[in-house]
Design an enzyme around this catalytic site. Structure first.
Site, PDB file in Angstrom:
ATOM      1  CE1 TYR A 118     -13.489  23.935 -61.426  1.00  0.00           C
ATOM      2  CE2 TYR A 118     -14.299  21.866 -60.529  1.00  0.00           C
ATOM      3  CZ  TYR A 118     -14.492  23.185 -60.836  1.00  0.00           C
ATOM      4  OH  TYR A 118     -15.697  23.782 -60.544  1.00  0.00           O
ATOM      5  CE  LYS A 165     -10.080  39.821 -65.667  1.00  0.00           C
ATOM      6  NZ  LYS A 165     -11.103  40.875 -65.715  1.00  0.00           N
ATOM      7  CG  ASP A 198     -14.383  41.130 -66.653  1.00  0.00           C
ATOM      8  OD1 ASP A 198     -14.099  40.705 -67.798  1.00  0.00           O
ATOM      9  OD2 ASP A 198     -13.811  42.120 -66.146  1.00  0.00           O
ATOM     10  CG  ASP A 222     -18.409  25.358 -61.814  1.00  0.00           C
ATOM     11  OD1 ASP A 222     -19.412  24.633 -61.955  1.00  0.00           O
ATOM     12  OD2 ASP A 222     -18.039  25.794 -60.703  1.00  0.00           O
ATOM     13  CG  ASP A 226     -24.270  26.997 -61.654  1.00  0.00           C
ATOM     14  OD1 ASP A 226     -24.062  25.961 -62.320  1.00  0.00           O
ATOM     15  OD2 ASP A 226     -24.497  26.973 -60.428  1.00  0.00           O
TER      16      ASP A 226
HETATM   17  C1  IPM Z   1     -20.661  21.023 -61.698  1.00  0.00           C
HETATM   18  C2  IPM Z   1     -20.455  21.008 -60.214  1.00  0.00           C
HETATM   19  C3  IPM Z   1     -19.128  20.317 -59.916  1.00  0.00           C
HETATM   20  C4  IPM Z   1     -18.039  21.153 -60.556  1.00  0.00           C
HETATM   21  C5  IPM Z   1     -18.823  20.104 -58.435  1.00  0.00           C
HETATM   22  C6  IPM Z   1     -19.967  19.409 -57.727  1.00  0.00           C
HETATM   23  C7  IPM Z   1     -17.562  19.337 -58.226  1.00  0.00           C
HETATM   24  O1  IPM Z   1     -20.504  22.289 -59.703  1.00  0.00           O
HETATM   25  O2  IPM Z   1     -20.742  19.948 -62.307  1.00  0.00           O
HETATM   26  O3  IPM Z   1     -20.782  22.116 -62.280  1.00  0.00           O
HETATM   27  O4  IPM Z   1     -17.589  22.129 -59.963  1.00  0.00           O
HETATM   28  O5  IPM Z   1     -17.651  20.821 -61.675  1.00  0.00           O
HETATM   29 MN    MN Z   2     -21.099  23.804 -61.185  1.00  0.00          MN
END
Ligand code: IPM
Ligand code: MN
Length: 316
Positions: A118, A165, A198, A222, A226
C-alpha cells in the site's frame, strides 16, 4: 468537558449505518459531541476532492472519527484517492485492529497499515506491458506494529502468531520477521509462533479457535481479516480500529455496498461494533462492553432500523 467525535457517512450504505451508530451513541447519553463531515466518492464528484480540507480540519479537531464506507472504483479514476487511505496516512495510523468473534472463535488481527503493497509505489513501463509494485517494508514500521500486537496479546490470551511469507519474499518478509522476533523477546510471557500466510489461511478455516492475536503486513492483513470476518458471521459483524500517532479512525470492514444502498436493509452491527471500539479507546470501557455484547448478541433482521432498535433495547 466532553469529547468531540467526527462521523463521516461516506458513500452507499454509510449513510444508513452511521446514523444507526449515532442513535446507539445518543441512547447512552455520554459527554460526546458528534460533528458530521463529508468524504468519499460522491464528495469527490461534487467537490473535486474525496477528503476536502474542511473535513480534514474537523477530524484534526476531534478525539476520534467514525467512518462509514467509501466506494473504491476498481479502475483508476484521475484525481481520486481513497479517503480512508488518506486518513490512515495523514494521521499515521499504523495499526489496523480487526477483531473477529463468534462462539469459540475470538481473534484479533493486527494489520500493518502504512506500507507494504500500500505504499503507492506502482509503475508501468513506457509500452504499458509491464507493471511493477514496490513492497516497502521498514524495520521501524515492523517493530511498532509488532509492539502493538504484543501489548494487545498481553491483555488477551497471551498468544501471538507472526504471519509472513519469508520463504519467498526473503528481503521484505525477512526483515519483518526478524524485527518481529526481536520485539517479542521483550514479552517473555507471550506464547509466540509464526506461520506462512498461505498455511495461515488454511488454519484459519480449519482451526480458527486456536488463534488469539495475529500480526502481519498490510495486504496479508487485509485479506486474512476478510477471511476471519467470513468465519465469524460475515462483513456485517466485522469492525476495525485504525490507531497510531494521530486521531484514530474507526470503521466497519465492509464497503459501501451500492447494490443494497438506499433500501434500509444494511446490517448496522459492524459500525456499532466499531463505535464500541471507539468508546473503549476514549475510556468509556463499561459502555463499550455493553455496546459490543449487545451488537454481537442481536441478530440482523434484514432491516437497519429494527436491528438498531433491538441493539438499543439490549443495552439495558
Ligand atoms: C479495508 C479496505 C481498504 C483496504 C480499501 C477500501 C482501500 O479493503 O479497509 O480493508 O484495502 O485497506
Ligand atoms: Mn479490506
Amino acid at each position: 468537558m466532553g469529547f468531540a467525535v467526527t462521523f463521516i457517512s461516506g458513500d452507499g450504505i454509510g449513510a444508513e449505518v452511521i446514523p444507526a451508530a449515532q442513535q446507539v451513541l445518543e441512547a447512552l447519553r455520554l459527554p460526546v459531541d458528534i460533528q458530521h463531515a463529508e468524504a468519499g466518492f460522491a464528495t469527490f464528484e461534487q467537490r473535486g476532492s474525496a477528503l476536502p480540507d474542511d473535513t480534514l480540519r474537523l477530524c484534526e479537531n476531534s478525539s476520534a472519527v467514525l467512518f462509514g464506507a467509501t466506494q473504491s472504483p476498481m479502475a483508476k479514476v484521475a484525481g481520486y484517492n481513497s479517503p480512508i487511505l488518506q486518513l490512515r496516512r495523514h494521521f499515521d495510523l499504523y495499526a489496523n485492529l480487526r477483531p473477529a468473534r463468534r462462539g469459540d472463535i475470538d481473534m484479533l488481527i493486527v494489520r500493518e497499515n502504512t506500507e507494504g503493497l500500500y505504499s503507492h509505489r506502482e509503475h508501468v513501463s513506457e509500452d504499458g506491458r509491464t507493471a511493477i509494485a514496490e513492497r516497502v517494508i521498514t524495520e521501524k514500521a515492523s517493530r511498532r506494529i509488532v509492539q502493538t500486537a504484543c501489548e494487545m496479546a498481553m491483555k488477551r490470551r497471551r498468544k501471538l502468531t507472526i504471519v509472513h511469507k519469508a520463504n519467498v519474499l526473503k528481503e521484505t518478509c525477512g526483515l519483518f520477521r526478524e524485527a518481529a522476533f526481536d520485539v517479542v523477546n521483550q514479552f517473555p510471557d507471550l506464547t509466540v509462533d509464526e506461520m506462512l500466510v498461505d498455511s495461515c489461511a488454511m488454519r484459519l478455516v480449519m482451526t480458527p479457535e486456536g488463534f488469539d492475536v495475529l500480526v502481519t503486513t498490510n495486504l496479508f492483513g487485509d485479506i486474512l481479516s476478510d477471511l476471519a470476518a467470513g468465519l465469524t458471521g460475515g462483513l456485517g459483524l466485522a469492525p476495525s480500529a485504525n490507531v497510531g500517532t494521530g486521531v484514530p479512525v474507526f470503521e466497519p470492514v465492509h464497503g459501501s455496498a451500492p447494490d443494497i444502498a438506499g433500501h434500509g436493509i444494511a446490517d448496522p452491527r459492524a459500525t456499532i461494533l466499531s463505535l464500541g471500539l471507539l468508546l473503549n479507546h476514549l475510556g468509556f470501557v463499561e459502555q463499550a462492553t455493553r455496546i459490543t455484547e449487545a451488537a454481537y448478541h442481536t441478530e440482523h433482521t434484514g432491516n437497519t432500523a429494527q436491528t438498531t432498535q433491538a441493539i438499543i433495547r439490549a443495552l439495558g
